[in-house]
Write a protein that holds these residues in place. Structure first.
Motif, PDB file in Angstrom:
ATOM      1  N   GLU A  15       0.856  -1.187   0.000  1.00 30.39           N
ATOM      2  CA  GLU A  15       0.000   0.000   0.000  1.00 30.39           C
ATOM      3  C   GLU A  15       0.892   1.238   0.000  1.00 30.39           C
ATOM      4  N   ALA A  16       0.483   2.256   0.710  1.00 28.64           N
ATOM      5  CA  ALA A  16       1.285   3.483   0.791  1.00 28.64           C
ATOM      6  C   ALA A  16       2.625   3.163   1.452  1.00 28.64           C
ATOM      7  N   PRO A  17       3.716   3.669   0.900  1.00 31.84           N
ATOM      8  CA  PRO A  17       5.032   3.366   1.478  1.00 31.84           C
ATOM      9  C   PRO A  17       5.189   3.961   2.869  1.00 31.84           C
ATOM     10  N   LEU A  18       5.912   3.253   3.717  1.00 29.00           N
ATOM     11  CA  LEU A  18       6.189   3.722   5.066  1.00 29.00           C
ATOM     12  C   LEU A  18       7.399   4.641   5.093  1.00 29.00           C
ATOM     13  N   TYR A  19       8.228   4.551   4.061  1.00 23.56           N
ATOM     14  CA  TYR A  19       9.439   5.354   3.973  1.00 23.56           C
ATOM     15  C   TYR A  19       9.866   5.458   2.510  1.00 23.56           C
ATOM     16  N   LEU A  20      10.741   6.427   2.249  1.00 26.45           N
ATOM     17  CA  LEU A  20      11.359   6.564   0.932  1.00 26.45           C
ATOM     18  C   LEU A  20      12.771   5.992   1.025  1.00 26.45           C
ATOM     19  N   PRO A  21      13.084   4.953   0.269  1.00 25.22           N
ATOM     20  CA  PRO A  21      14.427   4.370   0.339  1.00 25.22           C
ATOM     21  C   PRO A  21      15.478   5.311  -0.241  1.00 25.22           C
ATOM     22  N   LEU A  22      16.474   5.614   0.555  1.00 25.12           N
ATOM     23  CA  LEU A  22      17.639   6.382   0.122  1.00 25.12           C
ATOM     24  C   LEU A  22      18.802   5.394   0.129  1.00 25.12           C
ATOM     25  N   VAL A  23      19.279   5.036  -1.054  1.00 31.86           N
ATOM     26  CA  VAL A  23      20.213   3.927  -1.200  1.00 31.86           C
ATOM     27  C   VAL A  23      21.580   4.431  -1.659  1.00 31.86           C
ATOM     28  N   MET A  24      22.609   3.982  -0.935  1.00 26.75           N
ATOM     29  CA  MET A  24      23.983   4.248  -1.358  1.00 26.75           C
ATOM     30  C   MET A  24      24.521   2.972  -1.977  1.00 26.75           C
ATOM     31  N   PHE A  25      24.909   3.058  -3.237  1.00 29.50           N
ATOM     32  CA  PHE A  25      25.532   1.952  -3.947  1.00 29.50           C
ATOM     33  C   PHE A  25      27.043   2.181  -3.884  1.00 29.50           C
ATOM     34  N   HIS A  26      27.787   1.174  -3.424  1.00 27.83           N
ATOM     35  CA  HIS A  26      29.241   1.363  -3.348  1.00 27.83           C
ATOM     36  C   HIS A  26      29.968   0.044  -3.567  1.00 27.83           C
ATOM     37  N   VAL A  27      31.257   0.144  -3.796  1.00 24.35           N
ATOM     38  CA  VAL A  27      32.128  -1.023  -3.905  1.00 24.35           C
ATOM     39  C   VAL A  27      33.256  -0.871  -2.887  1.00 24.35           C
ATOM     40  N   THR A  28      33.740  -1.994  -2.391  1.00 20.60           N
ATOM     41  CA  THR A  28      34.695  -1.965  -1.278  1.00 20.60           C
ATOM     42  C   THR A  28      36.062  -1.410  -1.663  1.00 20.60           C
ATOM     43  N   TRP A  29      36.445  -1.476  -2.926  1.00 20.84           N
ATOM     44  CA  TRP A  29      37.774  -1.035  -3.347  1.00 20.84           C
ATOM     45  C   TRP A  29      37.841   0.448  -3.697  1.00 20.84           C
ATOM     46  N   CYS A  30      36.709   1.133  -3.716  1.00 19.75           N
ATOM     47  CA  CYS A  30      36.635   2.528  -4.168  1.00 19.75           C
ATOM     48  C   CYS A  30      37.003   3.499  -3.042  1.00 19.75           C
ATOM     49  N   THR A  31      38.002   4.332  -3.283  1.00 20.50           N
ATOM     50  CA  THR A  31      38.441   5.304  -2.276  1.00 20.50           C
ATOM     51  C   THR A  31      37.340   6.308  -1.952  1.00 20.50           C
TER      52      THR A  31
END
Length: 99
Positions: A15-31
């Motif tokens: 139904e109506a969302p409980l939250y807006l997903p704020l997603v950080m996409f990252h990789v472990t080797w990236c400075t």
């Protein structure tokens, strides 16, 4: 991975969302990712405290923070490529089934 895809596609709620997903996409080797991750985590803590204290009461749908490590396997890699290509780190807010 299925839940991550639901969050990224904003279909985790029927139904109506409980939250807006704020997603950080990252990789472990990236400075840049290594430098950005603590800041993103701190922002999540600040947002949680603000929500608990009622400071976000005027926001209809508050944000919820997620971190996806894009180099942990083929499924997460495919999800990350779909939403970020090869640019890391990337932060996206998902709303109405789109970023």
């Amino acid at each position: 991975i299925e839940l991550v895809e639901q969050v990224a596609n904003n279909t985790a709620h029927e139904e109506a969302p409980l939250y807006l997903p704020l997603v950080m996409f990252h990789v472990t080797w990236c400075t840049h990712c290594m430098h950005s991750l603590p800041e993103f985590e701190e922002a999540a803590k600040i947002a949680d405290k603000a929500k608990e204290s009622g400071q976000l009461s005027n926001i209809q749908i508050p944000p919820k923070f997620f971190v996806i490590e894009c180099d942990t396997g083929p499924a997460t890699q495919k999800l990350c490529e779909k939403h970020t290509g090869t640019s890391f780190p990337a932060i996206k807010l998902f709303r109405d089934h789109r970023a």
